[in-house]
Design an enzyme around this catalytic site. Sequence first.
Site, PDB file in Angstrom:
ATOM      1  CB  SER A   1      30.480  42.807  43.859  1.00 33.67           C
ATOM      2  OG  SER A   1      29.895  41.743  44.545  1.00 33.67           O
TER       3      SER A   1
ATOM      4  CG  HIS B   1      38.659  42.718  45.057  1.00 33.53           C
ATOM      5  ND1 HIS B   1      38.041  42.885  46.275  1.00 33.53           N
ATOM      6  CD2 HIS B   1      37.824  41.959  44.309  1.00 33.53           C
ATOM      7  CE1 HIS B   1      36.884  42.235  46.272  1.00 33.53           C
ATOM      8  NE2 HIS B   1      36.726  41.660  45.084  1.00 33.53           N
TER       9      HIS B   1
ATOM     10  NE  ARG C   1      31.187  34.840  45.236  1.00 33.35           N
ATOM     11  CZ  ARG C   1      30.063  34.951  45.930  1.00 33.35           C
ATOM     12  NH1 ARG C   1      29.133  34.004  45.868  1.00 33.35           N
ATOM     13  NH2 ARG C   1      29.840  35.999  46.680  1.00 33.35           N
TER      14      ARG C   1
ATOM     15  CB  ILE D   1      37.808  33.132  36.446  1.00 28.00           C
ATOM     16  CG1 ILE D   1      38.622  32.357  35.404  1.00 28.00           C
ATOM     17  CG2 ILE D   1      38.402  34.519  36.686  1.00 28.00           C
ATOM     18  CD1 ILE D   1      40.056  32.103  35.754  1.00 28.00           C
TER      19      ILE D   1
END
Lengths: 427, 506
Positions: free
Chosen positions: B50, B54, B320, B344
């Site tokens: 994405s 964060h 992921r 990860i």
Amino acid sequence: MVTTEHPRQLADSYDVTIVGGGPAGLAAAVGARDQGAERILLVDRDPTPGGILLQCIHSGFGLHTFGEDVTGPEYAHRALEQVVDHDVDVLTDAYVTDASSDLRLKLMSPSTGVATVDTSTVVLAPGARERTRGAIRIPGERPAGVMTAGLAQAMVNLHGRLPGRRAMILGSGDIGLIMARRLTLEGVEVAGVCELLPYPSGIGRNVVQCLEDFDIPLHLSTTVVDIHGRDRLEGVTIAPVDDDRRPVMSRSAHVPCDTLLLSVGLIPDAELAQRLQLRLDPVTGGPVVSSTMETSRPGVFAAGNGVHVNDLADWVSREAQVAGAAAGDLALGRHRPLEDVHVTPGHNVGYVVPHTLSTSRTQTVSFRVKEPIHGDTILRIGDVHRRKVRAVVPAEMITLKVGPKLLDGCAGDTLRVDAIPAGQEEA
Amino acid sequence: MGEPHVHDVLILGGGAVGTTLARALSRFDLDVVLLEAEAEVAFGVSKANSGIIHSGLHAPGDTLKGRLEYPGNRGWHQLHEELGFGFAPVGETLVAVEEAELATIESIRQQGVDKGVPGTQPWTPQQALDAEPNLNRDLAGAVWVPTAAVINPYEAVMLVADAAQRNGVRIEVEQPVIAIDPVDAHRPDAPLIVHTPAGPWHGRYVINATGLFADEVAAMAGVPGLTIRPRKGEEYLLDRRVEGLVHSIVFPAPRPTSKGTLVIPTVDGTIMVGPTAHEVDDKWDTSTTEEGAAEVFANARRLVPVLNERDVIAEFAGLRPVAQTGDFVVGPTERPGFINAAGILSPGLTAAPALADHLVDILADQGLALVETTDWDPTAPHPVRFAGRSTDEQRRLAADDPRYARLVCRCELVTEAEVREAISRGARTLDGLKFRTRAGMGRCQGAFCTWSCLTLLAEGLDVPVTAVTKRGGDSWIVCERDDQPEPDATGGDQPELDAAGSSVAW
């Protein structure tokens, strides 16, 4: 031959600047010069003007404009010769990146660098772009080998390379049909053409000459529902669709292929139109225009596939000549005709261009129907004009000539354009 | 036969983890080789991320991913300063649509405060709507977090790799690990031997940063017990005409039924919605699905009701790598010298720079001598993004190099000079070029610029256009006509040059 010069100076200002050197831009330049405009600049993004015509090496062009059937490149060449004969300043390999409301254009090219020019009027002739996989949202993997039909056409006709060895084509738009034939002639196996709608999107003669004559299957009411292949395309899943155009997965089939061409519609390239905040027609995606192809911003004209998608280059030239002439007139201080009649799509009509008419001149009204009518059809403009035709299909643009005599007494009116099966007129 | 050359560190995997580690190690006097399985770095998990740096709020502080999240956020700020990839500190708006969600978002805010994340603010519905007018007007409240940012993960990873290379790290692509030799019973602390198509690589330390395949690579090294499951996330990219729909990353309060679909203002000014989160079986399954699209838009419209599927111009899915613990699996293993950097998942991209520092510490603990070089350069020339410059700067660029005035990609205004620059920095494929420059990423999706890009790549790589691929392997783009022989690799396929010496092949 017009070539890019290194380096060159542009004038600070022009009477008419034409953005785009395809059939629309070229005709607009001639139209402006014929009205007496002196300082005309035509900006084209490619090294040679002609636009998409240059990759359309098939015939079928020019019957109306030149009175004979020629190929796309020949059509472009003739139109470009006229422009050169008319002594128009042509800047190639150049791109207009911005336009301000006071008609200062920002452009860039290797020969001029980043430059600005002021112009009294501008004609936008940017053409259209093809809808992509993203726009029609086909799920699946993202291998190489999925591309628009126009890109494949450029690869084959301009660059002499093939997009693959076995192709499936989604969408029966004209470029897809023409590419089905072109690839077949190049030795590429064309597995078939899928069309979501129950009827072809391209014009009738292309269905016959490009598919039927080569025994290429046309699967109507069928679409591509999945794309397979990690690196290169390995196959697609196709499925028929029901009446609501939802795929019927129980009847899906796998088609091995290394190429998927998309011919799923063209959209006017409205980039500059948006920057100039022109009023856009939500159906065409192009600017709203008057009978002289002037947009909602005075002095800004538009023509060709950048306004609405035409099926013949000849119609584009005719429309753009009007736009160029009107831009030239306005630049020279002549008054624009009074646009005193509105036209609007009515029964079974998707859109109408132009959006207004003038009771003082003769103009062409172009429109497309939403659904085909197989049989006698009444075409109607308000109650001033009525004509019976054999049949109508969305693929074929309809044009009607409307003169001052017909519009006498219509000033201030809004005329609906209808296409109605004969005999159901009152219903 | 002489003794084989032994490298100090072999990094397996050129994603965010492998490249940031390579760059962190490049400041020391070491012989480091990074081996990437794909045609370019960032082509695995990192590519379809994405792209969110964060804020530091989301992962619990008692996990490794939670501990590395906020330091990683700071690390990306610094990398951006040094390397100049696209970076937009847009912040995050965490939205409670319903009253019942207010407690959840407040507890997440408190988690961030406890982890040292500065500047968080609880917002009333009106404050949220003032900042983000397109949010659901019925929202119950929100939390504002200024520390979140967005990057293009592939662009950033590619520039981090470029910086590592400039400081002496060797990067080899198309080098999937085929085998790792077992421990030599006679020399248990002998270097590890990693086999790839280019041959055996000898390394004193091997870092396993192979993303989805970390379990398989660990097993090759004789390290059992690691399982990586792919969890798919579908993302939908919208047309530029909805630019400005949101100004910050809009997060929902996590719900049991939704892992959290976000509305993301990308670093390029477009809007992206996603991701989904569904476990799949196939580590190559990056297909998007109709159900995924429906789920993403249903969830996203809860936050921003005007979102419309019709604006989608591109969609993609990423996987992921999820380890069985749900946390990062990082550290030495029972195989001497073999160190895992596995599992990860989010906030993995964010954490990467801090994870790199953590791995450097682990290597030091394991006996790697770290001596700083004297000539390490933390910066690299920032890539020029012509479209983002002022008109005056554009004029100057074009005056110095006319190739800045020749447009290759109309939709994203990418110039020939930028394309050539990207190729000189290692772009070898059409996707690699697209990720570096945005050429082909706009609304026409490459319909107009593909041929120009192919020609420039062929020229830069000195191969025929038929040898240029979309993303390596068998992803060829065009082939020769039947009546023409395949030209050899040095054949006459060069574009013609005009007087100014630039390509006019389109």
